[in-house]
Design a protein around this motif. Structure first.
Motif, PDB file in Angstrom:
ATOM      1  N   VAL A  79      18.227 -10.100   8.809  1.00  0.00           N
ATOM      2  CA  VAL A  79      16.795  -9.882   8.633  1.00  0.00           C
ATOM      3  C   VAL A  79      16.283 -10.937   7.663  1.00  0.00           C
ATOM      4  CG1 VAL A  79      15.032  -8.304   7.774  1.00  0.00           C
ATOM      5  CG2 VAL A  79      17.008  -7.397   9.017  1.00  0.00           C
ATOM      6  N   ALA A  80      15.379 -11.782   8.118  1.00  0.00           N
ATOM      7  CA  ALA A  80      14.775 -12.807   7.271  1.00  0.00           C
ATOM      8  C   ALA A  80      13.361 -13.041   7.772  1.00  0.00           C
ATOM      9  CB  ALA A  80      15.594 -14.097   7.303  1.00  0.00           C
ATOM     10  N   SER A  81      12.435 -12.203   7.305  1.00  0.00           N
ATOM     11  CA  SER A  81      11.093 -12.160   7.878  1.00  0.00           C
ATOM     12  C   SER A  81      10.082 -13.041   7.173  1.00  0.00           C
ATOM     13  CB  SER A  81      10.577 -10.712   7.837  1.00  0.00           C
ATOM     14  OG  SER A  81      10.313 -10.330   6.489  1.00  0.00           O
ATOM     15  N   GLY A  82      10.387 -13.460   5.946  1.00  0.00           N
ATOM     16  CA  GLY A  82       9.405 -14.191   5.156  1.00  0.00           C
ATOM     17  C   GLY A  82       8.570 -13.281   4.276  1.00  0.00           C
ATOM     18  N   ASN A  83       8.595 -11.960   4.541  1.00  0.00           N
ATOM     19  CA  ASN A  83       7.927 -10.998   3.663  1.00  0.00           C
ATOM     20  C   ASN A  83       8.975 -10.452   2.703  1.00  0.00           C
ATOM     21  OD1 ASN A  83       7.213  -8.060   2.920  1.00  0.00           O
ATOM     22  ND2 ASN A  83       5.270  -8.853   3.658  1.00  0.00           N
ATOM     23  N   LEU A  84       8.832 -10.754   1.415  1.00  0.00           N
ATOM     24  CA  LEU A  84       9.890 -10.426   0.459  1.00  0.00           C
ATOM     25  C   LEU A  84      10.081  -8.928   0.283  1.00  0.00           C
ATOM     26  CD1 LEU A  84       9.459 -13.145  -2.327  1.00  0.00           C
ATOM     27  CD2 LEU A  84      11.002 -13.119  -0.360  1.00  0.00           C
ATOM     28  N   LEU A 134       2.270  -9.006  -6.016  1.00  0.00           N
ATOM     29  CA  LEU A 134       2.518  -9.721  -4.763  1.00  0.00           C
ATOM     30  C   LEU A 134       2.599  -8.775  -3.572  1.00  0.00           C
ATOM     31  CD1 LEU A 134       5.185 -12.267  -6.043  1.00  0.00           C
ATOM     32  CD2 LEU A 134       2.789 -12.734  -5.476  1.00  0.00           C
ATOM     33  N   GLU A 135       3.090  -7.566  -3.805  1.00  0.00           N
ATOM     34  CA  GLU A 135       3.217  -6.572  -2.741  1.00  0.00           C
ATOM     35  C   GLU A 135       2.934  -5.192  -3.327  1.00  0.00           C
ATOM     36  OE1 GLU A 135       3.663  -7.151   0.386  1.00  0.00           O
ATOM     37  OE2 GLU A 135       4.367  -9.229   0.400  1.00  0.00           O
ATOM     38  N   SER A 136       2.705  -4.199  -2.449  1.00  0.00           N
ATOM     39  CA  SER A 136       2.567  -2.812  -2.901  1.00  0.00           C
ATOM     40  C   SER A 136       3.600  -1.981  -2.170  1.00  0.00           C
ATOM     41  CB  SER A 136       1.144  -2.299  -2.656  1.00  0.00           C
ATOM     42  OG  SER A 136       0.841  -2.286  -1.277  1.00  0.00           O
ATOM     43  N   ASP A 137       3.335  -0.698  -1.930  1.00  0.00           N
ATOM     44  CA  ASP A 137       4.356   0.156  -1.318  1.00  0.00           C
ATOM     45  C   ASP A 137       4.574  -0.133   0.161  1.00  0.00           C
ATOM     46  OD1 ASP A 137       4.966   1.537  -3.633  1.00  0.00           O
ATOM     47  OD2 ASP A 137       3.433   3.054  -3.306  1.00  0.00           O
ATOM     48  N   ILE A 138       3.528  -0.543   0.851  1.00  0.00           N
ATOM     49  CA  ILE A 138       3.589  -0.731   2.304  1.00  0.00           C
ATOM     50  C   ILE A 138       3.644  -2.224   2.629  1.00  0.00           C
ATOM     51  CG2 ILE A 138       2.458  -0.264   4.513  1.00  0.00           C
ATOM     52  CD1 ILE A 138       3.370   2.244   3.006  1.00  0.00           C
ATOM     53  N   ALA A 139       4.535  -2.572   3.538  1.00  0.00           N
ATOM     54  CA  ALA A 139       4.636  -3.967   3.981  1.00  0.00           C
ATOM     55  C   ALA A 139       4.216  -4.065   5.454  1.00  0.00           C
ATOM     56  CB  ALA A 139       6.074  -4.471   3.828  1.00  0.00           C
ATOM     57  N   PRO A 140       3.369  -5.059   5.794  1.00  0.00           N
ATOM     58  CA  PRO A 140       2.666  -5.954   4.879  1.00  0.00           C
ATOM     59  C   PRO A 140       1.418  -5.294   4.319  1.00  0.00           C
ATOM     60  CG  PRO A 140       2.063  -6.485   7.116  1.00  0.00           C
ATOM     61  CD  PRO A 140       3.099  -5.389   7.210  1.00  0.00           C
ATOM     62  N   THR A 141       0.909  -5.840   3.222  1.00  0.00           N
ATOM     63  CA  THR A 141      -0.302  -5.312   2.600  1.00  0.00           C
ATOM     64  C   THR A 141      -1.510  -5.890   3.330  1.00  0.00           C
ATOM     65  OG1 THR A 141       0.925  -5.349   0.537  1.00  0.00           O
ATOM     66  CG2 THR A 141      -1.416  -4.926   0.375  1.00  0.00           C
ATOM     67  N   ALA A 142      -1.752  -5.395   4.514  1.00  0.00           N
ATOM     68  CA  ALA A 142      -2.842  -5.941   5.336  1.00  0.00           C
ATOM     69  C   ALA A 142      -3.209  -4.943   6.417  1.00  0.00           C
ATOM     70  CB  ALA A 142      -2.414  -7.256   5.978  1.00  0.00           C
ATOM     71  N   PHE A 144      18.928 -17.527   4.922  1.00  0.00           N
ATOM     72  CA  PHE A 144      17.697 -17.758   5.666  1.00  0.00           C
ATOM     73  C   PHE A 144      16.482 -17.197   4.934  1.00  0.00           C
ATOM     74  CE2 PHE A 144      20.479 -19.026   9.070  1.00  0.00           C
ATOM     75  CZ  PHE A 144      19.733 -19.984   9.735  1.00  0.00           C
ATOM     76  N   GLN A 145      16.671 -16.104   4.208  1.00  0.00           N
ATOM     77  CA  GLN A 145      15.568 -15.606   3.384  1.00  0.00           C
ATOM     78  C   GLN A 145      15.193 -16.635   2.319  1.00  0.00           C
ATOM     79  OE1 GLN A 145      16.478 -11.754   1.741  1.00  0.00           O
ATOM     80  NE2 GLN A 145      16.579 -10.761   3.729  1.00  0.00           N
ATOM     81  N   GLY A 146      16.216 -17.228   1.705  1.00  0.00           N
ATOM     82  CA  GLY A 146      15.957 -18.230   0.682  1.00  0.00           C
ATOM     83  C   GLY A 146      15.298 -19.471   1.249  1.00  0.00           C
ATOM     84  N   TRP A 147      15.796 -19.952   2.376  1.00  0.00           N
ATOM     85  CA  TRP A 147      15.219 -21.139   2.996  1.00  0.00           C
ATOM     86  C   TRP A 147      13.781 -20.884   3.464  1.00  0.00           C
ATOM     87  CZ3 TRP A 147      20.336 -21.556   6.130  1.00  0.00           C
ATOM     88  CH2 TRP A 147      21.319 -22.155   5.312  1.00  0.00           C
ATOM     89  N   ASN A 148      13.502 -19.631   3.857  1.00  0.00           N
ATOM     90  CA  ASN A 148      12.171 -19.287   4.346  1.00  0.00           C
ATOM     91  C   ASN A 148      11.214 -18.874   3.239  1.00  0.00           C
ATOM     92  OD1 ASN A 148      13.056 -19.754   6.948  1.00  0.00           O
ATOM     93  ND2 ASN A 148      13.383 -17.605   7.446  1.00  0.00           N
TER      94      ASN A 148
END
Length: 288
Positions: A133-138, A198-206, A44-48
């Protein structure tokens, strides 16, 4: 598209049947951290995944391998159940399948699966899609993947110590190795996400500017353990402050008056008294 190859990724042949161990091995198939979980988690992670290329390819490569791990374990379980050998219990039950069931085999492996593996854990609890777990946030997903592989390797290591069968041990040695490399790959992929920007230490970067700025760098001392303040992260090295005597910031957690149609126990007088006491205390504090 998936394509099945009629060869196992690694051999799954026990030296002799062992229905009791087959029961235990179910945990690696349908447990919360079993191969069915990582299979579906990675699929599901791959599909998403919204980025074509190395990250999606890594996820799908690993997902497809995990399908093979389910097949290996299911084959091993079936072979461990082969013949359902007589044990001491066979004195009371001459039928070998019945004897094996009474001797500790999961009855459903015989009754439901006809002497094969189940999509269930070692207690017979069916596998649940809520495990994945398949959130879309890598970044968040890869951290969950590393943790899942760590838990899976831990359980495999424990099961490895519970058997003397050389065939079972050989398969588990292979599984241990794959869990090792999968942990390494997810941890490396986390670092590559950062390196790629693409990302830093904290998810999500927002929303860093939206979060409460007074509470994004404090650890609250809320247990009797005295050593939290001695940790390296408590000296400001990670931008974290250790609060030795934190105070509650909210008021009483009193629920509102219930809907009468729900028939919850409620005392208007008591709640009114409590409210009055609160107002009196507030007025007293203001007078000071």
């Amino acid at each position: 598209m998936f394509r099945h190859t009629k060869l196992l990724q690694f051999e799954a042949k026990p030296e002799k049947p062992d229905p009791v161990y087959a029961h235990k091995l179910q945990e690696l198939i349908g447990g919360a951290f079993g191969e069915m979980t990582v299979t579906m988690q990675y699929l599901f992670q791959g599909w998403n995944c919204r980025i074509e290329g190395k990250y999606k390819d890594l996820i799908m490569d690993t997902a497809t391998e995990e399908i093979g791990h389910v097949e290996m374990l299911a084959t091993m379980v079936a072979r461990l159940l082969e013949g359902a050998p007589a044990t001491a219990t066979a004195e009371a039950a001459k039928d070998p399948v019945t004897a094996a069931v009474l001797g500790g085999m999961d009855p459903q492996q015989a009754i439901v699966a006809g002497g094969g593996a189940l999509p269930a854990d070692s207690n017979g609890t069916p596998w649940n899609g809520k495990y994945i777990v398949a959130s879309g946030n890598l970044l968040a997903d890869f951290r969950a993947n590393a943790a899942a592989e760590a838990q899976g390797r831990l359980q495999t290591a424990r099961l490895y110590q519970m058997t003397d069968d050389p065939g079972v041990k050989a398969m588990l040695q292979f599984n241990l190795a794959r869990d090792t490399v999968h942990q390494k790959q997810w941890l490396a992929a986390i670092e590559e996400l950062k390196a790629d920007g693409l990302e830093s230490d904290i998810a999500p970067t927002a929303l860093f500017d939206e979060e409460n700025q007074e509470h994004n760098n404090t650890v609250w001392h809320l247990s009797d353990g005295p050593d939290g303040a001695k940790a390296g992260w408590s000296f400001g090295g990670e931008g974290i402050e250790y609060l030795t005597d934190p105070k509650p910031l909210g008021g009483p957690g009193t629920a509102p008056k219930p809907d009468p149609a729900l028939y919850g126990t409620y005392s208007p007088t008591q709640n009114a008294v409590g409210s009055l006491k609160g107002k009196a205390k507030e007025a007293k504090n203001k007078a000071k």
